[in-house]
Write a protein that holds these residues in place. Structure first.
Motif, PDB file in Angstrom:
ATOM      1  N   GLY A   1       0.818  -1.209   0.000  1.00 60.84           N
ATOM      2  CA  GLY A   1       0.000   0.000   0.000  1.00 60.84           C
ATOM      3  C   GLY A   1       0.850   1.256   0.000  1.00 60.84           C
ATOM      4  O   GLY A   1       0.562   2.214  -0.730  1.00 60.84           O
ATOM      5  N   MET A   2       1.907   1.243   0.801  1.00 56.10           N
ATOM      6  CA  MET A   2       2.824   2.393   0.877  1.00 56.10           C
ATOM      7  C   MET A   2       3.495   2.625  -0.465  1.00 56.10           C
ATOM      8  O   MET A   2       3.614   3.772  -0.938  1.00 56.10           O
ATOM      9  CB  MET A   2       3.908   2.122   1.929  1.00 56.10           C
ATOM     10  CG  MET A   2       3.427   2.158   3.352  1.00 56.10           C
ATOM     11  SD  MET A   2       3.568   3.773   4.083  1.00 56.10           S
ATOM     12  CE  MET A   2       5.316   3.851   4.378  1.00 56.10           C
ATOM     13  N   MET A   3       3.945   1.501  -1.078  1.00 59.05           N
ATOM     14  CA  MET A   3       4.639   1.605  -2.367  1.00 59.05           C
ATOM     15  C   MET A   3       3.684   2.114  -3.449  1.00 59.05           C
ATOM     16  O   MET A   3       4.054   2.959  -4.275  1.00 59.05           O
ATOM     17  CB  MET A   3       5.231   0.257  -2.772  1.00 59.05           C
ATOM     18  CG  MET A   3       6.506  -0.077  -1.997  1.00 59.05           C
ATOM     19  SD  MET A   3       7.021  -1.759  -2.222  1.00 59.05           S
ATOM     20  CE  MET A   3       7.695  -1.688  -3.849  1.00 59.05           C
ATOM     21  N   ALA A   4       2.448   1.599  -3.416  1.00 57.25           N
ATOM     22  CA  ALA A   4       1.450   2.035  -4.399  1.00 57.25           C
ATOM     23  C   ALA A   4       1.128   3.516  -4.205  1.00 57.25           C
ATOM     24  O   ALA A   4       0.978   4.265  -5.181  1.00 57.25           O
ATOM     25  CB  ALA A   4       0.185   1.196  -4.268  1.00 57.25           C
ATOM     26  N   GLY A   5       1.042   3.911  -2.943  1.00 59.49           N
ATOM     27  CA  GLY A   5       0.758   5.311  -2.625  1.00 59.49           C
ATOM     28  C   GLY A   5       1.852   6.240  -3.106  1.00 59.49           C
ATOM     29  O   GLY A   5       1.582   7.301  -3.685  1.00 59.49           O
ATOM     30  N   SER A   6       3.098   5.846  -2.878  1.00 63.60           N
ATOM     31  CA  SER A   6       4.222   6.699  -3.296  1.00 63.60           C
ATOM     32  C   SER A   6       4.382   6.704  -4.827  1.00 63.60           C
ATOM     33  O   SER A   6       4.837   7.689  -5.398  1.00 63.60           O
ATOM     34  CB  SER A   6       5.516   6.237  -2.625  1.00 63.60           C
ATOM     35  OG  SER A   6       5.836   4.951  -3.054  1.00 63.60           O
TER      36      SER A   6
END
Lengths: 150, 150
Positions: free
Chosen positions: B142-147
């Motif tokens: 989720g963090m990677m997708a968000g960034s």
């Protein structure tokens, strides 16, 4: 002529010796499950902790600065905090090592049908529970201190 | 005629295994109690600190949404911790009490129930580990997708 009375068969579930007991298929199955899941837990956590240590070692300077900023303390205090963290990591590593050892010995005991191997496994398991007691005692102490201070 | 009763299973609880199994069960019982006490203390602390956190937020006069989210997650976390602790305490305590009783009365079926408790304990720990790892991976993704979307 002396007549010896017939020896009654031992009650079900009891072995030949007065004090020895059999570990039947159900018990061996439980021991196998203990060994399998214990190995999985210890190996997985060992890999995660080793990765964390590797990350800490490579990002040491940035970590020192970040901890200092977060906790508003000087470099010497940051060193003490990191030393405590390292001691805790050492204890966790010891716990996981003994858990892995216990599970391996129990598995070996099941394969070779050796009660002594399983006994060694439970001796290692005792160390695991002892380290668990240390962690719980420290946790209780820390929580009580937090409760008193708040 | 051979009157020696050969068992179907070679694995037996001999004196060595009996000693180590009993000591492991005793230490496991203490570990279970301390761990449960520690969890209950943590839950009590979480509920006590909950009121304080919300009060501070109210004094500030803004960020009410953050306060309510924090309060809800704190209560949810405390309840989840309590449920996990109860489950782990049940299994470890079952191993401790049943194994000690089984060894005292020389009954392998009760010892097997004790082994079942320990196996349940490790299975529960393993499943919890898998769940936490899955949640952690989801968080990272989720963090990677968000960034990446920024």
């Amino acid at each position: 002529m002396d007549q010896t009375p017939p020896v009654p068969p031992p009650p079900p579930g009891q072995g030949t010796s007065l004090f020895d007991m059999d570990i039947d298929a159900v018990g061996q199955n439980h021991l196998n499950t203990i060994s399998k899941w214990g190995k999985f837990i210890s190996i997985t956590l060992l890999i995660i902790i080793l990765l964390c240590i590797l990350l800490m070692a490579t990002q040491y300077q940035a970590l020192m600065d970040r901890v200092g900023d977060l906790m508003s303390i000087d470099r010497q205090a940051v060193g003490i905090v990191l030393a405590i963290v390292l001691v805790v990591i050492g204890l966790v590593l010891a716990l996981l090592f003994f858990l892995l050892r216990a599970c391996s010995l129990i598995k070996q005991g099941l394969i070779t049908q050796s009660s002594d191997r399983i006994a060694d496994g439970f001796r290692a398991m005792k160390v695991v529970f002892t380290i668990g007691i240390i962690f719980s005692a420290l946790s209780i102490l820390s929580t009580i201190i937090t409760l008193v201070n708040s | 005629m051979d009157t020696h009763n050969q068992s179907l299973f070679d694995l037996r609880i001999n004196d060595n295994l009996r000693i180590h199994l009993r000591s492991a069960a005793v230490v496991a019982g203490i570990a279970a109690l301390l761990s449960f006490a520690s969890s209950i203390l943590k839950v009590v602390t979480a509920f006590m600190n909950k009121g304080k956190t919300s009060l501070e937020y109210r004094y500030e006069g803004f960020n009410q949404t953050t306060a309510s989210v924090e309060r809800t997650s704190s209560i949810a976390g405390a309840i989840v911790t309590l449920v996990i602790s109860i489950l782990l305490f049940y299994f470890l305590n079952r191993f401790s009490t049943k194994t000690k009783t089984g060894l005292n009365v020389n009954n392998p079926q009760i010892v097997n129930t004790g082994f079942g408790g320990l196996s349940g304990y490790f299975v529960t720990l393993g499943i919890l580990l898998i769940i936490f790892l899955a949640l952690f991976l989801l968080f990272i993704v989720g963090m990677m997708a968000g960034s990446a979307s920024r």
